[in-house]
Structures are given as structure tokens and as C-alpha cells.
Design a protein around this motif. Sequence first.
Motif, PDB file in Angstrom:
ATOM      1  N   LYS A 163       0.867  -1.179   0.000  1.00 29.06           N
ATOM      2  CA  LYS A 163       0.000   0.000   0.000  1.00 29.06           C
ATOM      3  C   LYS A 163       0.907   1.233   0.000  1.00 29.06           C
ATOM      4  N   VAL A 164       1.220   1.679  -1.204  1.00 27.49           N
ATOM      5  CA  VAL A 164       2.298   2.651  -1.399  1.00 27.49           C
ATOM      6  C   VAL A 164       1.736   4.061  -1.557  1.00 27.49           C
ATOM      7  N   ALA A 165       2.289   4.991  -0.774  1.00 28.82           N
ATOM      8  CA  ALA A 165       2.047   6.418  -0.988  1.00 28.82           C
ATOM      9  C   ALA A 165       3.282   7.000  -1.664  1.00 28.82           C
ATOM     10  N   VAL A 166       3.087   7.679  -2.780  1.00 29.43           N
ATOM     11  CA  VAL A 166       4.214   8.263  -3.517  1.00 29.43           C
ATOM     12  C   VAL A 166       4.233   9.768  -3.275  1.00 29.43           C
ATOM     13  N   PHE A 167       5.381  10.275  -2.846  1.00 32.29           N
ATOM     14  CA  PHE A 167       5.593  11.708  -2.647  1.00 32.29           C
ATOM     15  C   PHE A 167       6.659  12.152  -3.648  1.00 32.29           C
ATOM     16  N   ALA A 168       6.256  12.896  -4.673  1.00 33.98           N
ATOM     17  CA  ALA A 168       7.173  13.293  -5.748  1.00 33.98           C
ATOM     18  C   ALA A 168       7.141  14.801  -5.937  1.00 33.98           C
ATOM     19  N   ASP A 169       8.319  15.397  -6.073  1.00 35.60           N
ATOM     20  CA  ASP A 169       8.356  16.838  -6.312  1.00 35.60           C
ATOM     21  C   ASP A 169       7.917  17.146  -7.742  1.00 35.60           C
ATOM     22  N   THR A 170       7.761  18.424  -8.033  1.00 38.48           N
ATOM     23  CA  THR A 170       7.216  18.833  -9.329  1.00 38.48           C
ATOM     24  C   THR A 170       8.300  19.176 -10.346  1.00 38.48           C
ATOM     25  N   THR A 171       9.549  18.813 -10.063  1.00 40.84           N
ATOM     26  CA  THR A 171      10.621  19.005 -11.042  1.00 40.84           C
ATOM     27  C   THR A 171      10.551  17.908 -12.103  1.00 40.84           C
ATOM     28  N   GLY A 172      11.419  18.028 -13.111  1.00 38.30           N
ATOM     29  CA  GLY A 172      11.499  16.972 -14.116  1.00 38.30           C
ATOM     30  C   GLY A 172      11.880  15.640 -13.509  1.00 38.30           C
ATOM     31  N   ARG A 213      -1.777   8.529   5.328  1.00 35.53           N
ATOM     32  CA  ARG A 213      -2.089   7.584   6.402  1.00 35.53           C
ATOM     33  C   ARG A 213      -3.567   7.207   6.365  1.00 35.53           C
ATOM     34  N   ALA A 214      -4.417   8.196   6.129  1.00 38.17           N
ATOM     35  CA  ALA A 214      -5.856   7.927   6.060  1.00 38.17           C
ATOM     36  C   ALA A 214      -6.196   7.008   4.888  1.00 38.17           C
ATOM     37  N   ALA A 215      -5.383   7.069   3.826  1.00 37.71           N
ATOM     38  CA  ALA A 215      -5.615   6.207   2.656  1.00 37.71           C
ATOM     39  C   ALA A 215      -5.134   4.782   2.885  1.00 37.71           C
ATOM     40  N   GLY A 216      -4.516   4.527   4.041  1.00 40.36           N
ATOM     41  CA  GLY A 216      -4.091   3.175   4.377  1.00 40.36           C
ATOM     42  C   GLY A 216      -2.683   2.817   3.939  1.00 40.36           C
ATOM     43  N   ILE A 234      10.708  13.925   8.781  1.00 44.29           N
ATOM     44  CA  ILE A 234      10.399  14.663  10.006  1.00 44.29           C
ATOM     45  C   ILE A 234       8.900  14.759  10.213  1.00 44.29           C
ATOM     46  N   GLY A 235       8.166  14.913   9.111  1.00 38.59           N
ATOM     47  CA  GLY A 235       6.705  14.947   9.202  1.00 38.59           C
ATOM     48  C   GLY A 235       6.135  13.637   9.726  1.00 38.59           C
ATOM     49  N   ARG A 236       6.672  12.515   9.243  1.00 35.73           N
ATOM     50  CA  ARG A 236       6.220  11.208   9.751  1.00 35.73           C
ATOM     51  C   ARG A 236       6.494  11.077  11.244  1.00 35.73           C
ATOM     52  N   ARG A 237       7.676  11.531  11.648  1.00 33.73           N
ATOM     53  CA  ARG A 237       8.030  11.476  13.074  1.00 33.73           C
ATOM     54  C   ARG A 237       7.070  12.330  13.910  1.00 33.73           C
ATOM     55  N   ASP A 238       6.801  13.544  13.441  1.00 33.60           N
ATOM     56  CA  ASP A 238       5.928  14.445  14.202  1.00 33.60           C
ATOM     57  C   ASP A 238       4.518  13.887  14.325  1.00 33.60           C
ATOM     58  N   LEU A 239       4.097  13.157  13.291  1.00 33.17           N
ATOM     59  CA  LEU A 239       2.755  12.553  13.313  1.00 33.17           C
ATOM     60  C   LEU A 239       2.750  11.201  14.022  1.00 33.17           C
ATOM     61  N   GLN A 240       3.937  10.764  14.434  1.00 37.27           N
ATOM     62  CA  GLN A 240       4.095   9.446  15.061  1.00 37.27           C
ATOM     63  C   GLN A 240       3.525   8.349  14.152  1.00 37.27           C
ATOM     64  N   TRP A 241       3.823   8.519  12.862  1.00 37.29           N
ATOM     65  CA  TRP A 241       3.373   7.533  11.865  1.00 37.29           C
ATOM     66  C   TRP A 241       4.575   6.662  11.518  1.00 37.29           C
ATOM     67  N   ASP A 242       4.622   5.502  12.079  1.00 37.31           N
ATOM     68  CA  ASP A 242       5.786   4.635  11.986  1.00 37.31           C
ATOM     69  C   ASP A 242       5.677   3.699  10.784  1.00 37.31           C
ATOM     70  N   VAL A 243       5.899   4.267   9.601  1.00 36.39           N
ATOM     71  CA  VAL A 243       5.962   3.456   8.381  1.00 36.39           C
ATOM     72  C   VAL A 243       7.302   3.718   7.711  1.00 36.39           C
ATOM     73  N   PRO A 244       7.812   2.781   6.932  1.00 36.60           N
ATOM     74  CA  PRO A 244       9.122   2.973   6.294  1.00 36.60           C
ATOM     75  C   PRO A 244       9.075   4.015   5.177  1.00 36.60           C
ATOM     76  N   GLN A 245      10.222   4.653   4.971  1.00 40.24           N
ATOM     77  CA  GLN A 245      10.403   5.559   3.844  1.00 40.24           C
ATOM     78  C   GLN A 245      11.425   4.937   2.906  1.00 40.24           C
ATOM     79  N   VAL A 246      11.080   4.849   1.642  1.00 41.00           N
ATOM     80  CA  VAL A 246      11.947   4.228   0.652  1.00 41.00           C
ATOM     81  C   VAL A 246      12.071   5.160  -0.550  1.00 41.00           C
ATOM     82  N   GLY A 247      13.028   4.870  -1.420  1.00 39.62           N
ATOM     83  CA  GLY A 247      13.155   5.697  -2.605  1.00 39.62           C
ATOM     84  C   GLY A 247      14.371   5.361  -3.425  1.00 39.62           C
TER      85      GLY A 247
END
Length: 393
Positions: A163-172, A213-216, A234-247
Motif C-alpha cells: 500500500k504505497v504512498a508516492v511523494f514526488a516533487d514537481t521538477t522533471g 495515512r488515512a488512505a491506508g 520529520i513529518g512522519r516522526r511528528d505525526l508518530q506515523w511509523d511506516v518505512p520511507q523508501v526511494g
Amino acid sequence: MTLTIGLLALMALPWAAAQPVNPVKIGMVGPLSGPSSDFGKPMLQGIELAVEEINAVGGYLGRPLNLVVKDDRGDPDAGLQAARELTAEGVVATIGYCNTGVAMKSLEVFQQAQSPLIIPCSTGTPLTSTYPAPQSYIFRTSARDAIQAPFVVDDLVRRGWTKVAVFADTTGYGEAGLKDVETALAKKNLKAVYVARFALGVKDLREQLTAARAAGANVVFSYTVGPENATIAIGRRDLQWDVPQVGAWPLSFPFFIDGAKQAAEGALMAQTFIAEPSNERRAAFLSAFVRKFKQKPAVPMAAAQAYDSTYLLTYALFGIRNGKFGGPAVKAALENIPRVYYGVVATYEHPFSLEDKDAISQNMLVMGKVRNGAVTFANPEDAKRNLFVQRKQ
């Protein structure tokens, strides 16, 4: 150093006759200042180390290699101007670009000038597919995102993180990376449960992380090159959302590891080179780097890939026996490097061809993991496999 043995052998060939002692000019362009300098500077250092070693054994038939260095600041317009200046100055080839968006804006200059460009850092898939391969003057020694993204997705699926959330910047870079991740997921019959897009410089992504997180989502796949990776952690830490970050490989950059500190621990990323002396070649490179620069490479992959790029270009130039380095001649020489180069990242046997301008294949990748503020092997089997330098498949 052992990596120069092949060059010594080339210098000993019968056709290594005396040549006029005028330098062979090689272009270098990258972000030596600005937000991407944390991997632009190691790229330059890798090139400088290789040039020093090559010149120590005679350069090109007694002619020293001379770097013409340009700072693109991570800015597309500055990168374009640098490309115009380098081709006007008559460099035999250019090694450079760290940012996909910067490189994309400059490709046409090199292509139209028939001046080869070897990209040791930028990974955006379109860079080596913009022009038909047989006509293309654009070469690459970094792992394009079209192989990094599926490599990481394969690892996620093995771990059960589907259940993957993708966070991508708006650059090329972010745009191309997002497409590659979505394509890789689709091949596994998966689709991102949430996609966030953001501009460079964003300071707070907690709203988007809350939505993910709400999307599962049970894993965050980030695609950005700068401090924004740390903003996500840092945002994940502040939200106490303990999921892995990969990339992809930017999760090995100081902007992420130093910026996120403890929040970066456990992050996983694709790597071609991890700075551990796992064999003689890598130990020699790392020790030579520290001797010259009095520090370890800030981004080892950038330094190692740029170092190998410089040797590959030099090996190609030795295939031009008359010293006439016209663009078509250098392009053909890169496509037909006659000798195996035993490099730091890989063993390069015909790394380029008329039909293929990417030197790195997926079998060369390993998963890295942030542990105690440094990148090491995520999987024990990768550490064992890394004892043997891979060849292109």
C-alpha cells in the motif's frame, strides 16, 4: 593505484608515439553551489581524482587531461548556458549534470553540436531516450529511474509493503520518477493508494502525510533530490506515523541523512555503490579519495560513478589513434571501447553501444539502508554479492 594498470598498458602500445603536449580539454558541469551541491561536489571530486591518476601515467599519449569546470547551481538556465560555453570551447566531451530538469534543458545543445555528454548522476529516464540511440550523443553511467523504481518496488513487495504512498516533487526528476514508480507498481498489479506532489523548498508536508495515512498507506516512496526528503521523514516522526520511507538514491544524500537525523534511520534506497571496502578496487578508490580530499565522499555514488565515467572516456579516447577528437569520432569510440575497464561501480565490458547509451543494468543495484547515520547494505545477500563487481546484463 591498481585501477591505472590498464592505462599503463595502453600507454605501452606501439602506436603511443609522441604527440604535441597540448591538453585534452574535458568539460565538467554540475551543481557546485546551491541546494544540489551535496552531490555536485562529490561528482567533481570523483572526476578530479581520476584525472589526477590518469595524468600521473601520461594522460592521453603524453597530453594531460584538462578539466573545464562549470557550475550550473542546479538551475536549468545556468545549465543551458554552461552547455553552450563548453561546446563553444571545444571540449572533446563533457561529464556532468546531477539534476534531471537541468540536464533535460541542455541536451539539445550537446546533440546539435555533436559533442558527447556522459551523465554520471542524473537518473531521469528520459535523458537517454530523448533521441534515437544510434544518433544520440547522450551517454550515462548512473542507474536510470526506469530500473531503480522497479528494483525498489520488487523489494517492497517482498517485504509485504504493497500500500504505497508516492511523494514526488514537481521538477522533471519528480515527474519522471513518479511515472516510473507507477509503471513498476502496475506491473505488480498494484496502484499507489495516495500521490502527493510538492514544489522544491516545501517546509511542511504533514497535511499530505496525514492524507496518506488515512488512505491506508504502509510505506512512503519519496522522489525528490533535496531537503524535501528530510521534510517527509520529520513529518512522519511528528505525526508518530511509523511506516518505512523508501526511494531512489537521493535518500543516501546528506540533505536527507543529516537533515532528518533520527527520523532517517531505517530508510531504504537503491544504490550502485556503498562506501565499504568490499573488494580491492573499492578499497583503493576510497583510500585514494581520502588521501586527496582529506574526507570521505559525501555522496559515494556520485563520486564513484563520476570517477568511472572519466576512466571510460579516457579508454574511449585511446581508441582514437590520431588524436583527432571530433564529436562523431568520440561518440563512436565510446560505443566501441575495446578494453574491459575494471571500475569501482562495475566491470565495464562494452558499456555503451550504438543501440544502448546506459552503462548500468539492474543487476548492479543493491538496497542500501540508513543505519546509525550512514548507508550500509540492507540485505546480507547483497553484501555477499557485492564482493564481486557486477557486469552489465
